[in-house]
Motif scaffolding. Structure first.
Motif, PDB file in Angstrom:
ATOM      1  N   ILE A   1       0.897  -1.295   0.069  1.00  0.00           N
ATOM      2  CA  ILE A   1       0.038  -0.044   0.073  1.00  0.00           C
ATOM      3  C   ILE A   1       0.900   1.286   0.158  1.00  0.00           C
ATOM      4  O   ILE A   1       0.584   2.245  -0.723  1.00  0.00           O
ATOM      5  N   LYS A   2       2.021   1.227   0.928  1.00  0.00           N
ATOM      6  CA  LYS A   2       2.900   2.477   0.774  1.00  0.00           C
ATOM      7  C   LYS A   2       3.488   2.613  -0.308  1.00  0.00           C
ATOM      8  O   LYS A   2       3.830   3.920  -0.663  1.00  0.00           O
ATOM      9  N   SER A   3       3.932   1.574  -1.057  1.00  0.00           N
ATOM     10  CA  SER A   3       4.597   1.623  -2.431  1.00  0.00           C
ATOM     11  C   SER A   3       3.769   1.770  -3.448  1.00  0.00           C
ATOM     12  O   SER A   3       4.440   2.202  -4.693  1.00  0.00           O
ATOM     13  N   GLY A   4       2.652   1.760  -3.409  1.00  0.00           N
ATOM     14  CA  GLY A   4       1.821   1.890  -4.487  1.00  0.00           C
ATOM     15  C   GLY A   4       1.821   0.459  -5.313  1.00  0.00           C
ATOM     16  O   GLY A   4       1.310   0.543  -6.559  1.00  0.00           O
TER      17      GLY A   4
ATOM     18  N   ILE B   1      -6.070  -8.591   2.678  1.00  0.00           N
ATOM     19  CA  ILE B   1      -6.119  -7.694   1.810  1.00  0.00           C
ATOM     20  C   ILE B   1      -7.196  -6.392   2.025  1.00  0.00           C
ATOM     21  O   ILE B   1      -7.034  -5.576   1.940  1.00  0.00           O
ATOM     22  N   ARG B   2      -8.306  -7.208   2.114  1.00  0.00           N
ATOM     23  CA  ARG B   2      -9.564  -6.436   2.194  1.00  0.00           C
ATOM     24  C   ARG B   2      -9.355  -5.333   3.464  1.00  0.00           C
ATOM     25  O   ARG B   2      -9.815  -4.191   3.575  1.00  0.00           O
ATOM     26  N   VAL B   3      -9.057  -5.845   4.637  1.00  0.00           N
ATOM     27  CA  VAL B   3      -8.662  -5.200   5.995  1.00  0.00           C
ATOM     28  C   VAL B   3      -7.871  -4.390   5.789  1.00  0.00           C
ATOM     29  O   VAL B   3      -7.935  -2.929   5.645  1.00  0.00           O
ATOM     30  N   GLU B   4      -6.896  -4.467   5.056  1.00  0.00           N
ATOM     31  CA  GLU B   4      -5.600  -3.409   5.107  1.00  0.00           C
ATOM     32  C   GLU B   4      -6.089  -2.396   4.308  1.00  0.00           C
ATOM     33  O   GLU B   4      -5.881  -1.176   4.327  1.00  0.00           O
ATOM     34  N   TYR B   5      -6.597  -2.452   3.015  1.00  0.00           N
ATOM     35  CA  TYR B   5      -7.136  -1.600   2.015  1.00  0.00           C
ATOM     36  C   TYR B   5      -8.229  -0.743   2.313  1.00  0.00           C
ATOM     37  O   TYR B   5      -8.513   0.336   1.996  1.00  0.00           O
TER      38      TYR B   5
ATOM     39  N   GLU C   1      -7.325   2.056   4.699  1.00  0.00           N
ATOM     40  CA  GLU C   1      -6.887   3.340   3.958  1.00  0.00           C
ATOM     41  C   GLU C   1      -8.100   3.700   3.144  1.00  0.00           C
ATOM     42  O   GLU C   1      -7.704   4.716   2.504  1.00  0.00           O
ATOM     43  N   LYS C   2      -9.200   3.121   3.080  1.00  0.00           N
ATOM     44  CA  LYS C   2     -10.246   3.480   2.100  1.00  0.00           C
ATOM     45  C   LYS C   2      -9.942   3.568   0.556  1.00  0.00           C
ATOM     46  O   LYS C   2     -10.184   4.423   0.027  1.00  0.00           O
TER      47      LYS C   2
END
Length: 497
Positions: free
Chosen positions: A183-186, A222-226, A229-230
């Motif tokens: 997520i941080k690195s895109g 994956i769902r929880v982490e993203y 961040e919405k």
């Protein structure tokens, strides 16, 4: 260790009364002082604010405590042999077994451990079961009826099972960290090599690399982490990349429910970003699985109907969307869960409103005749707010202006605390736009609507990420511009894509 505290904390009111009787009979001559000390200690342990223990300074205080401890153990020995003694938790039972062991009551301790072992077997509590087996090992030299080989086999088996749980927890955190990094690195790519590399570090998980349940866990991570961040657009991309790595075996009946869960997650994810074409693709996969097994059918019936109806609305098929919900409720009302039934009913009322059928819609809304507390408890405040907003629009549509104004006033009074949160920022300007339409219907037009949007920094792309919100806006714009709601809705949807 304060044995009096530890043992008495497991007492029910009945146990407490029985012990007082038991203690009084055992020591009739000196029982009064002993009983009084126990009562004071018991009250002190049960209530932290109960501080008074008058006998604490008595020269015989410690001797009395020893007598109390001895009689508590004797009492528990009798109780344990006569009835199934009840404790608040497994740890309490293990403590009791330790007390018996300390007082060389090996048979009683073994009996307690056997009972707890059965409970742990049933509840698959491997860690507690290991503690039980280790206590049994301590007792074994003094208890000839114990079976060393049985304990040995049990410990080795439990160690393996607990290791599996521990390794999965480590794997779970490792995968979580991986996706946080992505997520941080895109980075939106995902390959099976990353997944297999993580699994290869854990001996007990290696054989599960193709287990659908592991894939479902990864998808949930994956769902929880993203979701935190919405970042729903990126979530859809990385989930799709992950999905491509999967190889479903629909002939394996044992995994069908897991496959169904994955297909539902995929469909809902793309619904969330208004990619109805892909949402429909995964929904069709879910429908095939629902046809294979009744349990899956009824588990996903409500959710399938909700997604299917939304897709149809934005595919120029609002009448079909209404029919889908109506037929599901009519045919499967008893099988639908309460939440699903309420959700579908509310969605149906919104679709009927959108399709210029307020009379049918208000009949459904009027069926929601329970208290606010009931709906908050079962559905949440957001759902209740949505229900009241739909009700207000229907009242305006039906020219019940006085009732609509009262409804808006009630909404503002009951939800003031919600309106300051980011999720509900647009509710207040929406209500003001409604009030303007109610008070000055002839002066509301497209220019006025643009003024409202500009004043509150209205950004459609952000607000309309939830397809349901397009319906609310479409109704309002329809009133301001003298157009039918559904025509506006389709027009707004097309302008976003």
């Amino acid at each position: 260790m304060d044995l009096i505290k530890e043992i008495s904390s497991t007492f029910s009111k009945k146990n407490y009364r029985n012990f007082i009787k038991f203690f009084t009979r055992k020591r009739p001559g000196s029982s009064r002082k002993d009983v009084q000390v126990f009562e004071q200690l018991y009250n002190h342990y049960q209530s932290p604010w109960y501080k008074k223990i008058p006998f604490k300074g008595d020269p015989n205080y410690h001797a009395i405590r020893k007598r109390i401890t001895k009689e508590l153990v004797n009492f528990l020995t009798i109780e344990n042999s006569e009835v199934a003694f009840q404790y608040k938790n497994r740890e309490g039972m293990l403590n009791l077994a330790k007390y018996f062991l300390e007082f060389k009551k090996f048979s009683e301790s073994w009996e307690i451990l056997n009972k707890e072992e059965k409970a742990c077997d049933k509840g698959k509590d491997y860690l507690m079961n290991l503690k039980i087996q280790r206590l049994k090992l301590e007792i074994l030299p003094y208890y000839p009826d114990g079976d060393f080989n049985a304990i040995k086999r049990k410990i080795l088996s439990l160690q393996k099972q607990q290791a599996h749980i521990d390794e999965f927890q480590l794997y779970f955190i490792q995968m979580k960290n991986l996706f946080v990094k992505k997520i941080k690195s895109g980075d939106l790519n995902f390959s099976s090599k990353e997944y297999q590399k993580s699994l290869s570090e854990f001996d007990n998980l290696k054989k599960e690399r193709n287990d659908p349940q592991m894939h479902l866990k990864n998808i949930e991570i994956i769902r929880v982490e993203y979701a935190i961040e919405k970042n729903y657009s990126d979530l859809a991309i990385i989930l799709e990349n992950y999905y491509k790595e999967l190889n479903f075996d629909y002939d394996n009946l044992g995994f069908l429910s897991i496959y169904a869960n994955i297909e539902y997650i995929m469909s809902y994810t793309f619904l969330d970003i208004r990619d109805f074409k892909k949402s429909k693709k995964y929904l069709e996969n879910l429908h095939k699985l629902m046809a294979k097994e009744d349990k899956i059918f009824y588990t996903y019936l409500g959710r399938h109907t909700a997604i299917d109806s939304f897709i149809k609305v934005f595919d120029y098929q609002i009448k079909e969307a209404i029919d889908v919900i109506q037929s599901s409720i009519l045919e499967f009302k008893e099988q639908l869960k309460l939440r699903e039934l309420l959700n579908l009913s509310l969605n149906l009322s919104a679709l009927l409103l959108t399709n210029q059928d307020p009379k049918s819609a208000i009949k459904i809304i009027n069926q929601f005749n329970k208290s606010d507390a009931y709906y908050i408890n079962n559905m949440g405040r957001e759902w209740l707010l949505r229900k009241e907003m739909i009700r207000t629009l229907l009242l305006i549509e039906l020219k019940h202006i006085d009732l609509a104004e009262k409804s808006l006033k009630s909404i503002k009074q009951k939800n003031t605390d919600l309106f300051s949160s980011k999720q509900f920022l647009m509710v207040v300007p929406y209500i003001k736009a409604l009030e303007k339409y109610i008070n000055e219907p002839e002066e509301t037009d497209f220019i006025e609507l643009q003024k409202v949007e500009k004043a509150f920094n209205f950004e459609k792309e952000k607000v309309f990420k939830d397809p349901r919100l397009i319906m609310f806006y479409a109704w309002l714009k329809g009133k301001y511009t003298k157009q039918e709601t559904y025509s506006v809705l389709i027009s707004e949807y097309e302008s976003l894509n």
